[in-house]
Write a protein that holds these residues in place. Sequence first.
Motif, PDB file in Angstrom:
ATOM      1  N   ALA A  15       1.569   3.599   1.204  1.00 36.66           N
ATOM      2  CA  ALA A  15       2.036   5.074   0.789  1.00 36.66           C
ATOM      3  C   ALA A  15       0.768   5.997  -0.094  1.00 36.66           C
ATOM      4  O   ALA A  15       1.766   6.804  -0.777  1.00 36.66           O
ATOM      5  CB  ALA A  15       3.167   4.219  -0.903  1.00 36.66           C
ATOM      6  N   MET A  16      -0.169   5.490  -0.341  1.00 37.31           N
ATOM      7  CA  MET A  16      -1.450   6.623  -0.621  1.00 37.31           C
ATOM      8  C   MET A  16      -1.516   7.456   0.462  1.00 37.31           C
ATOM      9  O   MET A  16      -1.338   8.767   0.293  1.00 37.31           O
ATOM     10  CB  MET A  16      -2.148   5.472  -1.274  1.00 37.31           C
ATOM     11  CG  MET A  16      -3.229   6.564  -1.707  1.00 37.31           C
ATOM     12  SD  MET A  16      -2.729   7.562  -3.003  1.00 37.31           S
ATOM     13  CE  MET A  16      -3.205   6.667  -4.648  1.00 37.31           C
TER      14      MET A  16
ATOM     15  N   GLU B   8       1.147  -0.335  -0.220  1.00 41.58           N
ATOM     16  CA  GLU B   8       0.420   0.452  -1.174  1.00 41.58           C
ATOM     17  C   GLU B   8      -0.495   0.979  -0.963  1.00 41.58           C
ATOM     18  O   GLU B   8      -0.262   2.540  -1.324  1.00 41.58           O
ATOM     19  CB  GLU B   8      -0.645  -0.344  -2.898  1.00 41.58           C
ATOM     20  CG  GLU B   8       0.161  -1.156  -3.419  1.00 41.58           C
ATOM     21  CD  GLU B   8       0.734  -2.526  -3.291  1.00 41.58           C
ATOM     22  OE1 GLU B   8       0.622  -2.662  -1.804  1.00 41.58           O
ATOM     23  OE2 GLU B   8       1.850  -3.149  -3.532  1.00 41.58           O
TER      24      GLU B   8
ATOM     25  N   GLN C 191       0.608   8.118   2.490  1.00 41.81           N
ATOM     26  CA  GLN C 191       1.467   9.053   2.832  1.00 41.81           C
ATOM     27  C   GLN C 191       1.860  10.127   1.853  1.00 41.81           C
ATOM     28  O   GLN C 191       2.173  11.544   2.694  1.00 41.81           O
ATOM     29  CB  GLN C 191       3.040   8.534   3.018  1.00 41.81           C
ATOM     30  CG  GLN C 191       3.911   9.450   2.959  1.00 41.81           C
ATOM     31  CD  GLN C 191       5.695   8.465   2.440  1.00 41.81           C
ATOM     32  OE1 GLN C 191       5.876   7.545   2.609  1.00 41.81           O
ATOM     33  NE2 GLN C 191       6.626   9.206   3.734  1.00 41.81           N
ATOM     34  N   LYS C 192       1.276   9.627   0.355  1.00 41.42           N
ATOM     35  CA  LYS C 192       1.413  10.566  -0.532  1.00 41.42           C
ATOM     36  C   LYS C 192       0.226  12.090  -0.077  1.00 41.42           C
ATOM     37  O   LYS C 192       0.516  13.274  -0.272  1.00 41.42           O
ATOM     38  CB  LYS C 192       0.634  10.353  -1.818  1.00 41.42           C
ATOM     39  CG  LYS C 192       2.287   9.500  -3.042  1.00 41.42           C
ATOM     40  CD  LYS C 192       1.744   8.776  -3.789  1.00 41.42           C
ATOM     41  CE  LYS C 192       2.746   8.285  -4.435  1.00 41.42           C
ATOM     42  NZ  LYS C 192       2.278   7.039  -6.016  1.00 41.42           N
ATOM     43  N   LEU C 193      -1.076  11.736   0.695  1.00 46.92           N
ATOM     44  CA  LEU C 193      -2.230  12.326   0.936  1.00 46.92           C
ATOM     45  C   LEU C 193      -1.682  12.707   2.182  1.00 46.92           C
ATOM     46  O   LEU C 193      -2.455  14.117   3.226  1.00 46.92           O
ATOM     47  CB  LEU C 193      -2.995  11.832   0.758  1.00 46.92           C
ATOM     48  CG  LEU C 193      -4.235  10.891  -0.302  1.00 46.92           C
ATOM     49  CD1 LEU C 193      -4.973  10.611  -0.329  1.00 46.92           C
ATOM     50  CD2 LEU C 193      -4.236  12.186  -1.709  1.00 46.92           C
TER      51      LEU C 193
END
Length: 295
Positions: free
Chosen positions: A70-71, A67, A73-75
């Motif tokens: 993933a966060m 998680e 990567q989003k940022l």
Amino acid sequence: MLSAQEKAAILVEALPYIKKFYGKTVVIKYGGHAMVDCGLKKAVLTDVVLMKYVGMHPVIVHGGGPEISAMLQKLGIESRFVGGLRVTDEETMEIVEMVLAGKLNKEIVSLINRIGGKAVGLSGKDACLLQAVKKPGRVYQPDGTVELVDIGCVGQVKKVNPAIVHTLINEGYIPVVAPVAAGPEGESYNVNADTAAGELAVALGADKLIILTDVEGILEDRENKDSLLSVIRADDVPDLIARGIIGGGMIPKVECCTRALYGGVNTTHILDGRVPHSILLEVFTDKGIGTMVVR
């Protein structure tokens, strides 16, 4: 479907284990695929609630690597790892704390409560539960030497104040701990969840430490699932690391097991969290699974 007699036989098989572990504290490091897959998540936390109802005292320490990645990567923030530990600069640390203590911790607590347990979420900062100092990363070289490198806001636990956890246990709650610790000046540290679980198990005087992972256990040959080492001795761990049998993210898992054993925890286990109800299979049946690390 199981017959009534078969169900009764399972309960009878579990009875001596229920008696053995009644009133005992079990620290469970919860992470990996079992935190991502909805079916596995419910199975693991149902196991934990059942343990509480039969008189055991489960304590969860959770990770959240996928998680967090993933966060990040989003940022648009790149994830880097050294010796199985995440390199954590100050920007990354903010995301780590937000995901671990804010999002995941409360999701786990909420699901336990819906299943029928009573859970309370904590981070290592609450009541000074986990106090840490900066930890260097370790890279194992082919010749067996170790190189120390800077991995940022990654902490090594120096002190555990388990009073708040004891209080929650005594009041009938299941403590759920996010491995974020405070430093000497109040700075935030990302503590490896395996390490945090091991240190907390020692401080609580736990009877058992269980670490859930995404592999069958420790494999003598990583390409051969039939080469599972069901038992290893703590004294053999340095040699297994040097030979490459234990490597990467498995290193902190095994090291926290050995630390827990030398600190007074009776048994430590590395289990495949991808197997539904793996905790119940280990604790309440004659057929142990995964790898047990012993003194």
